[in-house]
Design a protein around this motif. Sequence first.
Motif, PDB file in Angstrom:
ATOM      1  N   GLY A 517       0.799  -1.225   0.000  1.00  0.00           N
ATOM      2  CA  GLY A 517       0.000   0.000   0.000  1.00  0.00           C
ATOM      3  C   GLY A 517       0.828   1.269   0.000  1.00  0.00           C
ATOM      4  N   ARG A 518       2.019   1.216  -0.610  1.00  0.00           N
ATOM      5  CA  ARG A 518       2.913   2.372  -0.543  1.00  0.00           C
ATOM      6  C   ARG A 518       2.940   3.190  -1.822  1.00  0.00           C
ATOM      7  NH1 ARG A 518       7.966  -0.656   2.152  1.00  0.00           N
ATOM      8  NH2 ARG A 518       8.354  -1.186  -0.025  1.00  0.00           N
ATOM      9  N   SER A 519       2.285   2.692  -2.889  1.00  0.00           N
ATOM     10  CA  SER A 519       2.442   3.385  -4.161  1.00  0.00           C
ATOM     11  C   SER A 519       1.096   3.496  -4.864  1.00  0.00           C
ATOM     12  CB  SER A 519       3.447   2.614  -5.018  1.00  0.00           C
ATOM     13  OG  SER A 519       3.298   2.986  -6.362  1.00  0.00           O
ATOM     14  N   GLY A 520       0.970   4.537  -5.673  1.00  0.00           N
ATOM     15  CA  GLY A 520      -0.246   4.709  -6.454  1.00  0.00           C
ATOM     16  C   GLY A 520      -0.184   3.880  -7.720  1.00  0.00           C
ATOM     17  N   ALA A 521      -1.239   3.995  -8.553  1.00  0.00           N
ATOM     18  CA  ALA A 521      -1.296   3.271  -9.810  1.00  0.00           C
ATOM     19  C   ALA A 521      -2.353   3.932 -10.676  1.00  0.00           C
ATOM     20  CB  ALA A 521      -1.657   1.807  -9.573  1.00  0.00           C
ATOM     21  N   ARG A 522      -2.344   3.561 -11.928  1.00  0.00           N
ATOM     22  CA  ARG A 522      -3.340   4.100 -12.864  1.00  0.00           C
ATOM     23  C   ARG A 522      -4.341   2.992 -13.171  1.00  0.00           C
ATOM     24  NH1 ARG A 522      -3.493   4.337 -18.501  1.00  0.00           N
ATOM     25  NH2 ARG A 522      -1.429   3.416 -18.739  1.00  0.00           N
ATOM     26  N   GLU A 523      -5.630   3.364 -13.122  1.00  0.00           N
ATOM     27  CA  GLU A 523      -6.658   2.365 -13.414  1.00  0.00           C
ATOM     28  C   GLU A 523      -6.871   2.281 -14.919  1.00  0.00           C
ATOM     29  OE1 GLU A 523     -10.271   2.721 -11.142  1.00  0.00           O
ATOM     30  OE2 GLU A 523     -11.290   1.272 -12.440  1.00  0.00           O
ATOM     31  N   THR A 524      -6.897   1.066 -15.456  1.00  0.00           N
ATOM     32  CA  THR A 524      -7.265   0.841 -16.857  1.00  0.00           C
ATOM     33  C   THR A 524      -8.464  -0.105 -16.837  1.00  0.00           C
ATOM     34  OG1 THR A 524      -6.074  -1.220 -17.280  1.00  0.00           O
ATOM     35  CG2 THR A 524      -4.765   0.826 -17.379  1.00  0.00           C
ATOM     36  N   PRO A 525      -9.120  -0.317 -17.985  1.00  0.00           N
ATOM     37  CA  PRO A 525     -10.256  -1.247 -17.971  1.00  0.00           C
ATOM     38  C   PRO A 525      -9.848  -2.658 -17.548  1.00  0.00           C
ATOM     39  CG  PRO A 525     -10.169  -0.019 -20.037  1.00  0.00           C
ATOM     40  CD  PRO A 525      -8.909   0.303 -19.291  1.00  0.00           C
ATOM     41  N   LEU A 526      -8.550  -2.956 -17.596  1.00  0.00           N
ATOM     42  CA  LEU A 526      -8.102  -4.341 -17.355  1.00  0.00           C
ATOM     43  C   LEU A 526      -7.455  -4.552 -16.005  1.00  0.00           C
ATOM     44  CD1 LEU A 526      -6.663  -4.652 -20.881  1.00  0.00           C
ATOM     45  CD2 LEU A 526      -8.441  -6.134 -19.974  1.00  0.00           C
ATOM     46  N   GLY A 527      -7.142  -3.465 -15.312  1.00  0.00           N
ATOM     47  CA  GLY A 527      -6.481  -3.607 -14.016  1.00  0.00           C
ATOM     48  C   GLY A 527      -5.649  -2.367 -13.744  1.00  0.00           C
ATOM     49  N   TRP A 528      -4.908  -2.408 -12.639  1.00  0.00           N
ATOM     50  CA  TRP A 528      -4.060  -1.280 -12.273  1.00  0.00           C
ATOM     51  C   TRP A 528      -2.685  -1.436 -12.908  1.00  0.00           C
ATOM     52  CZ3 TRP A 528      -6.313   2.514  -9.469  1.00  0.00           C
ATOM     53  CH2 TRP A 528      -7.455   2.187  -8.732  1.00  0.00           C
ATOM     54  N   VAL A 529      -2.154  -0.335 -13.448  1.00  0.00           N
ATOM     55  CA  VAL A 529      -0.797  -0.368 -14.010  1.00  0.00           C
ATOM     56  C   VAL A 529       0.005   0.777 -13.397  1.00  0.00           C
ATOM     57  CG1 VAL A 529      -1.558  -1.412 -16.192  1.00  0.00           C
ATOM     58  CG2 VAL A 529      -1.401   1.081 -15.994  1.00  0.00           C
ATOM     59  N   PRO A 530       1.346   0.701 -13.469  1.00  0.00           N
ATOM     60  CA  PRO A 530       2.157   1.795 -12.921  1.00  0.00           C
ATOM     61  C   PRO A 530       1.880   3.101 -13.665  1.00  0.00           C
ATOM     62  CG  PRO A 530       3.520  -0.111 -13.516  1.00  0.00           C
ATOM     63  CD  PRO A 530       2.153  -0.378 -14.036  1.00  0.00           C
TER      64      PRO A 530
END
Length: 592
Positions: A517-530
């Motif tokens: 739980g230390r980093s953010g991510a970008r949401e895509t239709p398929l899952g979270w990516v860096p």
Amino acid sequence: MTSKSRGPAGPAAGNATLAAWVTQQAARTKPDRVVWCDGSEEERRRLTLEAIAAGILVPLDRQKRPGCTLHRSHPNDVARVEQLTYVCTRSEEAAGPVNHWMAPSEAYARLGRLLDGGMTGRTMYVVPYLMGPPGSKFSKVGIELTDSVYVALSMGVMTRMGSVALEQLGESPAFNRGLHAMLDGHPDRRFICHFPEDDTIWSVGSNYGGNVLLGKKCFALRLGSWLARAEGWLAEHMLILGVESPEGQTTYLAAAFPSACGKTNLAMLVPPRRFAGWKVWTVGDDIAWLRPGPDGRLWAVNPEAGYFGVAPGTNEETNPNAMATIAHDTIFTNVALTEDGDVWWEGMTPEPPDRLLDWQGRPWDKHSGRTAAHPNARFTSPMKNNPALSRRAGDPGGVPISAIIFGGRRSDTVPLVLQSFNWTHGVFLGATLGSETTAAATGEVGVIRRDPMAMLPFCGYDMGEYFGHWLSMQRALPNPPKIFQVNWFRKKDGRFLWPGYGENMRVLAWIIDRALGRSGARETPLGWVPRAGDLDLAGLDVSAEDFEAAAAIDLPAWRRELASDGEWFAKLSRTLPRELALQRELLLARLG
Ligand code: SAT
Ligand code: MN
């Protein structure tokens, strides 16, 4: 039939079930001698000398490879044979639509005819072995009866073999009953049959690792998965590693990849310079037994004690820890032999030595037009040789898993890394894992197939029910690991976009940050990516363009992928959990 001094029951005198079973199988196979293995160093030396005298093992140079030998298997017997591997349950439905099935009565009868007197003139080795650390609630005992000294010696490397297993078993009748006979090695008489309802494995007509080292794929995975479903745990085709930060905090990950997709390399990864102060520790390189702990987390042990790793491509750059591991006390199979008694394989050094004997013992040079080592050539090494062995590799309590990774060998579609939205979506990612076939099994290489959780050849029961078991584990895991998908093998114009090996540390670091739980991510239709900047790429020799192509989410390709997932699920429709069918529809709807 005679035995070494004590009758076929040997040291099992205290365990009536074991003594009776060994006596019965010796009466069936009629060996000249029955030898009980105790797992001692003295025994290993003696059996090695016997195997050398019989021409089964070739000794390597004592200075260059101390304690090492070479085994050449029959050229028709160099990989697992999935088409001859059967799950033999009373009902065909229990084995499910993707396993080969044979009725137990038929399998016992067919193999029984081959085994009747099948060890005449030979020695039967009784190999007691323990999968998992001594005294652990994870651990299980198996007994393999084999007429192959190569198997007896290899089991001594791959498992905790001998007295330690008999001690753990005590008087209990709960042991896996394994019977292996090489017979004449003819592929027409080769069968690997699993009887999960009897905790029994019969393997005939082969002398190749995955078919005959019964503790490995046969017991730890096929029968293991069957036991795991009944007992509420997971038996998985996963490496286990610990990543230690410069502050000394170690996070454990488990990762499933199909055979010959780099599990051993990932488990022994050496971080690149940018990650000075970080350290990767190997717990296991192939198999994980995982159980919910009282803390609601998932805990894992490596049931094995050695590595049966792919040799070609292994070198000081790609895997220095493996090179150190195999420097001594290793059995090599189907590698090439140098003139000075050392081993060689493709990729070990940039240039081959001038002259070699190839894996079949024939003279070879670089103009020979064939590979010197077999593409599935292997090393069998004790894990204690590994300089990166985790202190907790033998911890009876296991290690707590913070993230699970599913990876395949895909030249397109699947991005470098993706985090699932939740457990169900993560199980979907595992259930639809696709990968190109490799030389680890006989058959065409490079064909994409669904290899769910990298368990297609190893799940001992119906695949839809296996997915259901995975989904049900969530209820026992208030604190579940986060689930990720990775792909090191994406290509453009025929070349890999991502360098892999040590550089995979950059992806592991992001996975750990996300799991903790230390980093953010970008949401895509398929899952979270860096997000841009989330992956540390400093000092990496990859163009921005290539990195983007490796990490890209290609929506049209994913529409095709989900269509192919639909065909795969249709095959499993009888028992496919509704949650997974719904996941697929949800993803399709998101793609628009
Ligand atoms: O030959 S083994 O099955 O032991 C190795 C592998 O294919 O993963
Ligand atoms: Mn494997």
